[in-house]
Design a protein around this motif. Structure first.
Motif, PDB file in Angstrom:
ATOM      1  N   PRO A 417       0.815  -1.216   0.000  1.00  0.00           N
ATOM      2  CA  PRO A 417       0.000   0.000   0.000  1.00  0.00           C
ATOM      3  C   PRO A 417       0.841   1.255   0.000  1.00  0.00           C
ATOM      4  O   PRO A 417       2.019   1.247   0.369  1.00  0.00           O
ATOM      5  N   VAL A 418       0.162   2.366  -0.391  1.00  0.00           N
ATOM      6  CA  VAL A 418       0.833   3.652  -0.475  1.00  0.00           C
ATOM      7  C   VAL A 418       1.308   4.070   0.912  1.00  0.00           C
ATOM      8  O   VAL A 418       0.567   3.965   1.895  1.00  0.00           O
ATOM      9  N   VAL A 419       2.520   4.547   0.974  1.00  0.00           N
ATOM     10  CA  VAL A 419       3.038   5.086   2.223  1.00  0.00           C
ATOM     11  C   VAL A 419       2.519   6.511   2.363  1.00  0.00           C
ATOM     12  O   VAL A 419       2.711   7.338   1.468  1.00  0.00           O
ATOM     13  N   PHE A 464      -4.641   4.998  -5.688  1.00  0.00           N
ATOM     14  CA  PHE A 464      -3.473   4.316  -6.269  1.00  0.00           C
ATOM     15  C   PHE A 464      -3.900   3.010  -6.936  1.00  0.00           C
ATOM     16  O   PHE A 464      -3.490   2.704  -8.053  1.00  0.00           O
ATOM     17  N   ARG A 465      -4.722   2.211  -6.246  1.00  0.00           N
ATOM     18  CA  ARG A 465      -5.164   0.933  -6.821  1.00  0.00           C
ATOM     19  C   ARG A 465      -6.020   1.167  -8.076  1.00  0.00           C
ATOM     20  O   ARG A 465      -5.929   0.405  -9.042  1.00  0.00           O
ATOM     21  N   ALA A 470      -6.410   0.917 -14.019  1.00  0.00           N
ATOM     22  CA  ALA A 470      -6.561   1.629 -15.285  1.00  0.00           C
ATOM     23  C   ALA A 470      -5.339   1.433 -16.177  1.00  0.00           C
ATOM     24  O   ALA A 470      -5.455   1.226 -17.392  1.00  0.00           O
ATOM     25  N   VAL A 471      -4.135   1.520 -15.583  1.00  0.00           N
ATOM     26  CA  VAL A 471      -2.905   1.303 -16.354  1.00  0.00           C
ATOM     27  C   VAL A 471      -2.856  -0.131 -16.870  1.00  0.00           C
ATOM     28  O   VAL A 471      -2.497  -0.389 -18.030  1.00  0.00           O
ATOM     29  N   ARG A 521     -14.934   1.201 -10.270  1.00  0.00           N
ATOM     30  CA  ARG A 521     -16.118   1.923  -9.831  1.00  0.00           C
ATOM     31  C   ARG A 521     -16.321   1.773  -8.323  1.00  0.00           C
ATOM     32  O   ARG A 521     -16.658   2.729  -7.621  1.00  0.00           O
ATOM     33  N   TYR A 522     -16.156   0.555  -7.804  1.00  0.00           N
ATOM     34  CA  TYR A 522     -16.305   0.331  -6.375  1.00  0.00           C
ATOM     35  C   TYR A 522     -15.325   1.182  -5.575  1.00  0.00           C
ATOM     36  O   TYR A 522     -15.671   1.763  -4.552  1.00  0.00           O
ATOM     37  N   ARG A 523     -14.069   1.211  -6.037  1.00  0.00           N
ATOM     38  CA  ARG A 523     -13.049   1.985  -5.323  1.00  0.00           C
ATOM     39  C   ARG A 523     -13.440   3.462  -5.294  1.00  0.00           C
ATOM     40  O   ARG A 523     -13.305   4.136  -4.257  1.00  0.00           O
TER      41      ARG A 523
END
Length: 566
Positions: A417-419, A464-465, A470-471, A521-523
């Motif tokens: 996860p993002v710091v 971020f997720r 998307a990427v 969409r959920y995120r």
């Protein structure tokens, strides 16, 4: 059997047309009846007139003959009683001619014949008067000589000829008007039959319409009962409102969702269940509904009676009267609080699993690759010191292990996860772009003109997720040559976009409409962001996410009403 809308819409037209035709038939038949009545009365008058003329003509001859008889009786006897009968006959002849003149006033072609007949009668009366005067003054012989001239016979013969001619004409008229009367009677009889049939048809039509109306009302009432049962048994909160927000209906689902009973809610305004920040939203929706617009499902927060804040999926539709005028709004709400919590938990579990996998890669596979790299490096040094040809192969092994170790470290870092710090999300997105550029061979860059800080670790992690997904979609499905990740701040909102120059979303809809798109969409829903996928120009796709700075709970519309791409 349920009638089709088209067939049902034809019933009122057919009924109106049928009633209009019946009324037209009634009016036409009434006109024919009135015409026949007048014609029959006229024919009867003509028949009576013809019979009266025939009788009057016959009376002329009879009266003149009676005057002759009285004249001869006086000539023979000299008795004045005969003179009284004679004068009565003469007066009667005059009244008969007056009556004939009136009866034949509309038959101008018979005026001459009537005048000729009157002239003959007058001439005959004059002769009778002369004979009577001679009898009174000169005696019987003088009167006899005057009578023996036979002029009276000629006049009587002429009178009979005229009378026969006029009677023949009147008999033909009598036959004509009698025939006309009979025909009129037949037409009148037919008209009466038609009247009767129309009456029967009208009664039958009225009965049919009454029965159909009863059946339609029964079906409508049955449909209303079914609908009421469905509404009452629905788990969704279904509320009927006036255009000013006054509550008029409140089903059992609304009682369960909001905690208010129907008696407590009906008559009050819908704003009683709205938090302060949602009041303007409700007002704007009522304005749109009053204009006939249907509000698509959106997510918003509401207050229960016990003060608990709940998240609902809400849709609002106009209620119209029989004339199509909007008179109220139907609000359907579904409690999705637990659903959203479950989604958050699922994603958090997935995030923890990703973190565990990243940690395993770092601590397990990464450490083993590090050890193998060190051993391979020592072996390479030993072989090179002995100047053995296998040293070159060992060098390649060392290089390969170092590359594999770098890949494992990059994968492990992507799963962690993002710091969270002042630049946590910016650093993570920059690193994502760099790793994507390095590993995939596709140009990927991160743009952030001004620093953007996300204080909430959950929000930063979901953004971020979402960017990772998307990427990944752009790499796997779009065949893109370039990907641009942009993070920016505009007023009270943070905007994240991932743009590619690939095949475009419409061309790969089937490939990207699975779990990846749903998860994105959920995120976005979980962090209260609006999410959109739109075409890029001149080609490709833009994934856009707009997040309010002060919001960490889902409260935005996640329906198809999305942001415009930038």
């Amino acid at each position: 059997m349920t009638q089709s809308p088209r067939r049902a819409s034809l019933w009122p037209k057919a009924t109106t047309t049928g009633l209009a035709l019946v009324v037209c038939f009634f009016l036409a038949n009434a006109s024919v009846s009135e015409y026949n009545r007048r014609r029959l009365a006229d024919n009867d008058a003509q028949v009576v007139r013809a019979q009266t003329v025939l009788t009057a003509l016959e009376e002329v001859l009879t009266t003149v003959t009676g005057a002759e008889a009285a004249e001869r009786g006086f000539l023979i006897t000299g008795d004045d009683a005969y003179l009284h009968r004679y004068h009565a006959a003469i007066d009667r002849v005059a009244s008969i001619f007056d009556r004939l003149a009136k009866l034949l006033s509309n038959q101008a072609n018979w005026h001459a014949a009537l005048n000729s007949l009157r002239a003959d009668v007058d001439a005959r009366v004059d002769e009778l008067s002369v004979a009577i005067a001679l009898r009174q003054n000169a005696g019987l012989d003088a009167a006899r000589d005057d009578v023996l001239t036979h002029n009276g016979r000629r006049l009587m013969k002429d009178m009979r000829g005229l009378v026969d001619k006029m009677q023949g004409h009147q008999r033909r008229l009598l036959v004509k008007w009698t025939g006309e009367s009979e025909r009129t009677v037949r037409v009148a009889t037919l008209t009466d039959v038609v009247d009767m049939l129309l009456g029967i048809a009208t009664v039958a039509l009225a009965y049919f319409l009454f029965r159909r109306e009863c059946r339609q009302r029964e079906r409508a009432e049955d449909a209303l009962r079914r609908l009421a049962a469905i509404v009452e048994s629905s788990d969704d909160a279904i509320v009927g409102e006036m255009l000013d927000g006054t509550i008029v209906t409140w089903n059992a689902g609304a009682e369960r969702v909001y905690g208010y009973g129907a008696a407590e809610a009906i008559g009050r305004r819908i704003f009683m269940i709205c938090p302060t920040e949602a009041v303007d939203e409700v007002r704007q929706n009522l304005i749109k509904v009053a204009q006939g617009e249907r509000i698509k499902p959106f997510e918003s927060q509401r207050l229960r009676k016990d003060g608990e804040m709940i998240l609902l999926s809400i849709s609002v539709s106009p209620i119209r009267d029989a004339n199509g005028t909007v008179i109220g709004a139907a609000r359907i709400s579904r409690d999705i609080t637990q659903q959203k919590l479950l989604q958050r938990e699922v994603l958090e579990i997935a995030s923890r699993e990703q973190q565990r996998l990243g940690q395993d890669l770092h601590d397990g596979t990464g450490q083993e690759l590090t050890g193998l790299t060190m051993l391979a490096a020592d072996l390479h040094e030993d072989l090179r010191a002995l100047e053995l040809p296998q040293a070159a192969v060992a060098a390649k092994v060392v290089k390969g292990l170092e590359q594999a170790l770098d890949h494992v470290r990059l994968l492990a870092k992507g799963l962690v996860p993002v710091v969270v710090d002042a630049d946590g999300l910016m650093a993570a997105l920059s690193d994502l772009a760099a790793r994507t550029d390095e590993l995939s061979g596709v140009v990927c860059e991160f743009r952030c003109d001004d620093p953007v800080s996300i204080a909430d670790n959950q929000v930063a992690t979901q953004l971020f997720r979402l960017s990772q997904e998307a990427v990944s979609n752009a790499l796997r499905h779009a065949a893109a040559d370039r990907i641009v990740i942009t993070l920016s701040s505009t007023g009270d909102f943070v905007r994240l976009t991932i743009a590619d120059d690939g095949r475009g979303f419409a061309d790969r809809l089937d490939e990207t409409s699975g779990s990846g798109l749903r998860i994105m969409r959920y995120r976005a829903d979980l962090i209260g962001a609006k999410f959109e996928i739109a075409p890029n120009q001149p080609r490709g796709t833009i994934v856009s996410c707009l997040l309010p700075r002060n919001t960490a709970q889902p409260s935005f519309d996640t329906s198809s009403d999305c942001l415009a791409a930038i």
